[in-house]
Write a protein that holds these residues in place. Structure first.
Motif, PDB file in Angstrom:
ATOM      1  N   GLU A  26       3.156  -2.510  -8.453  1.00 49.78           N
ATOM      2  CA  GLU A  26       2.037  -2.152  -9.327  1.00 49.78           C
ATOM      3  C   GLU A  26       1.212  -3.375  -9.717  1.00 49.78           C
ATOM      4  OE1 GLU A  26       3.929  -0.255 -12.658  1.00 49.78           O
ATOM      5  OE2 GLU A  26       4.034   1.694 -11.613  1.00 49.78           O
ATOM      6  N   HIS A  27      -0.060  -3.107 -10.057  1.00 45.86           N
ATOM      7  CA  HIS A  27      -0.938  -4.132 -10.622  1.00 45.86           C
ATOM      8  C   HIS A  27      -1.629  -3.554 -11.844  1.00 45.86           C
ATOM      9  CE1 HIS A  27      -3.692  -7.662 -10.496  1.00 45.86           C
ATOM     10  NE2 HIS A  27      -4.475  -6.811 -11.141  1.00 45.86           N
ATOM     11  N   ILE A  71      -7.515  -5.590  -4.894  1.00 46.30           N
ATOM     12  CA  ILE A  71      -6.185  -5.397  -5.496  1.00 46.30           C
ATOM     13  C   ILE A  71      -5.309  -4.558  -4.560  1.00 46.30           C
ATOM     14  CG2 ILE A  71      -4.934  -4.298  -7.396  1.00 46.30           C
ATOM     15  CD1 ILE A  71      -7.409  -4.993  -9.169  1.00 46.30           C
ATOM     16  N   THR A  72      -5.917  -3.565  -3.921  1.00 48.38           N
ATOM     17  CA  THR A  72      -5.169  -2.759  -2.945  1.00 48.38           C
ATOM     18  C   THR A  72      -4.609  -3.654  -1.850  1.00 48.38           C
ATOM     19  OG1 THR A  72      -6.530  -0.815  -3.395  1.00 48.38           O
ATOM     20  CG2 THR A  72      -5.375  -0.877  -1.275  1.00 48.38           C
ATOM     21  N   LEU A 106      -2.381   0.095 -11.105  1.00 48.75           N
ATOM     22  CA  LEU A 106      -2.602   0.576  -9.736  1.00 48.75           C
ATOM     23  C   LEU A 106      -1.355   0.410  -8.868  1.00 48.75           C
ATOM     24  CD1 LEU A 106      -5.453   0.316 -10.865  1.00 48.75           C
ATOM     25  CD2 LEU A 106      -6.168  -0.738  -8.720  1.00 48.75           C
ATOM     26  N   HIS A 107      -1.152   1.362  -7.964  1.00 49.57           N
ATOM     27  CA  HIS A 107      -0.216   1.149  -6.858  1.00 49.57           C
ATOM     28  C   HIS A 107      -0.796   1.842  -5.628  1.00 49.57           C
ATOM     29  CE1 HIS A 107       1.206   5.226  -7.810  1.00 49.57           C
ATOM     30  NE2 HIS A 107       1.745   5.247  -6.610  1.00 49.57           N
ATOM     31  N   CYS A 131      -4.247   4.986   3.326  1.00 45.47           N
ATOM     32  CA  CYS A 131      -3.774   4.271   2.130  1.00 45.47           C
ATOM     33  C   CYS A 131      -4.509   4.812   0.910  1.00 45.47           C
ATOM     34  CB  CYS A 131      -4.060   2.771   2.247  1.00 45.47           C
ATOM     35  SG  CYS A 131      -3.325   2.003   3.696  1.00 45.47           S
ATOM     36  N   GLU A 132      -3.767   5.324  -0.049  1.00 45.47           N
ATOM     37  CA  GLU A 132      -4.363   5.790  -1.299  1.00 45.47           C
ATOM     38  C   GLU A 132      -3.963   4.855  -2.427  1.00 45.47           C
ATOM     39  OE1 GLU A 132      -5.007  10.565  -0.754  1.00 45.47           O
ATOM     40  OE2 GLU A 132      -3.314   9.884  -1.961  1.00 45.47           O
ATOM     41  N   THR A 133      -4.943   4.469  -3.224  1.00 45.22           N
ATOM     42  CA  THR A 133      -4.698   3.646  -4.406  1.00 45.22           C
ATOM     43  C   THR A 133      -4.773   4.563  -5.627  1.00 45.22           C
ATOM     44  OG1 THR A 133      -5.796   1.843  -3.243  1.00 45.22           O
ATOM     45  CG2 THR A 133      -5.426   1.566  -5.624  1.00 45.22           C
ATOM     46  N   LEU A 134      -3.689   4.607  -6.382  1.00 42.28           N
ATOM     47  CA  LEU A 134      -3.603   5.543  -7.518  1.00 42.28           C
ATOM     48  C   LEU A 134      -3.391   4.778  -8.812  1.00 42.28           C
ATOM     49  CD1 LEU A 134      -1.602   6.788  -4.971  1.00 42.28           C
ATOM     50  CD2 LEU A 134      -2.079   8.807  -6.357  1.00 42.28           C
TER      51      LEU A 134
END
Lengths: 155, 155
Positions: A26-27, A71-72, A106-107, A131-134
């Motif tokens: 995570e970020h 960030i992703t 985010l992850h 790739c999904e960033t959630l």
């Protein structure tokens, strides 16, 4: 899906198959990071100034889409996709369905869509990923379908 | 194509038509910027260490594709696309046909492909652009086809 870690085996083209999934660490994002990135690369009021952002399309401070993308990438490289020779992309389709906000954590969740050995370069191939960033509420902030260059295991 | 400047008129949806072109100012990239961005967002040897990069796919230090994308956005915002309410994209197709290298001087050439007024939101529309990021030798380092949200002129 366990998060990748330094002990996660490093993967080559032969190790990947459609349907394989990876989940990153995570970020946590805050307003200071959003403003710092925007100052360097996307200096627009809705990314720089929480007050002025209220009166824009975004109705409040939002991260630059390129910040979400960066960030992703950090999450993919550090913990999201344990490829032996690194995460090397030639591009792909990118979308930001919702703004990324201060306080979002985010992850990235990734899935192998297709694995295509190269005809001309026997030592590698192309892998199409999704790739999904959630964020912490499961809201999708970014979708990216990269084409990656992935090495075969050395002989 | 003149570079946009503070005196360039700010454009609304009605001002844009397919074939309209814009050219940005320039950004000179060096190894220190490449390494700084990569340390934050894409910490892989080919973006961090000129020596180690020689033995990778890139055969020398290369900027993260996301760094090329972020510089492209900076150029579009500062001088490349004088939209009245800012450059607001929902995504698009992205590719990096060549690596961006230390010493490259980047600029962006953009063209309006399609202008689509919104049916549900009479105050705005969608503009499909084609944006190429080139270096000083005219080599295309990035292609991006963003869908932008563009306001109509206020009544």
């Amino acid at each position: 899906m366990p998060e990748s870690s330094p002990s996660t085996p490093k993967l080559y083209l032969e190790d990947l198959a459609p349907g394989d999934r990876f989940t990153s660490g995570e970020h946590a994002l805050d307003a200071a990071q959003i403003i710092d990135f925007a100052t360097r690369f996307d200096p627009q009021p809705f990314h720089l100034d929480p007050e002025a952002a209220q009166r824009t399309f975004f109705q409040g401070l939002a991260a630059s889409g390129w910040h979400t993308a960066a960030i992703t990438m950090k999450l993919l490289v550090e913990s999201g996709m344990p490829l032996a020779d690194g995460v090397i992309g030639s591009g792909g389709e990118l979308s930001w369905p919702k703004p990324t906000r201060p306080g979002d954590v985010l992850h990235v969740e990734s899935e192998v869509v297709e694995v295509v050995p190269s005809r001309s370069r026997p030592e590698r191939g192309m892998v199409l990923m999704r790739c999904e960033t959630l964020n912490q509420r499961g809201e999708v902030l970014q979708r990216f379908s990269p084409k990656l260059v992935v090495s075969k295991r050395p002989a």
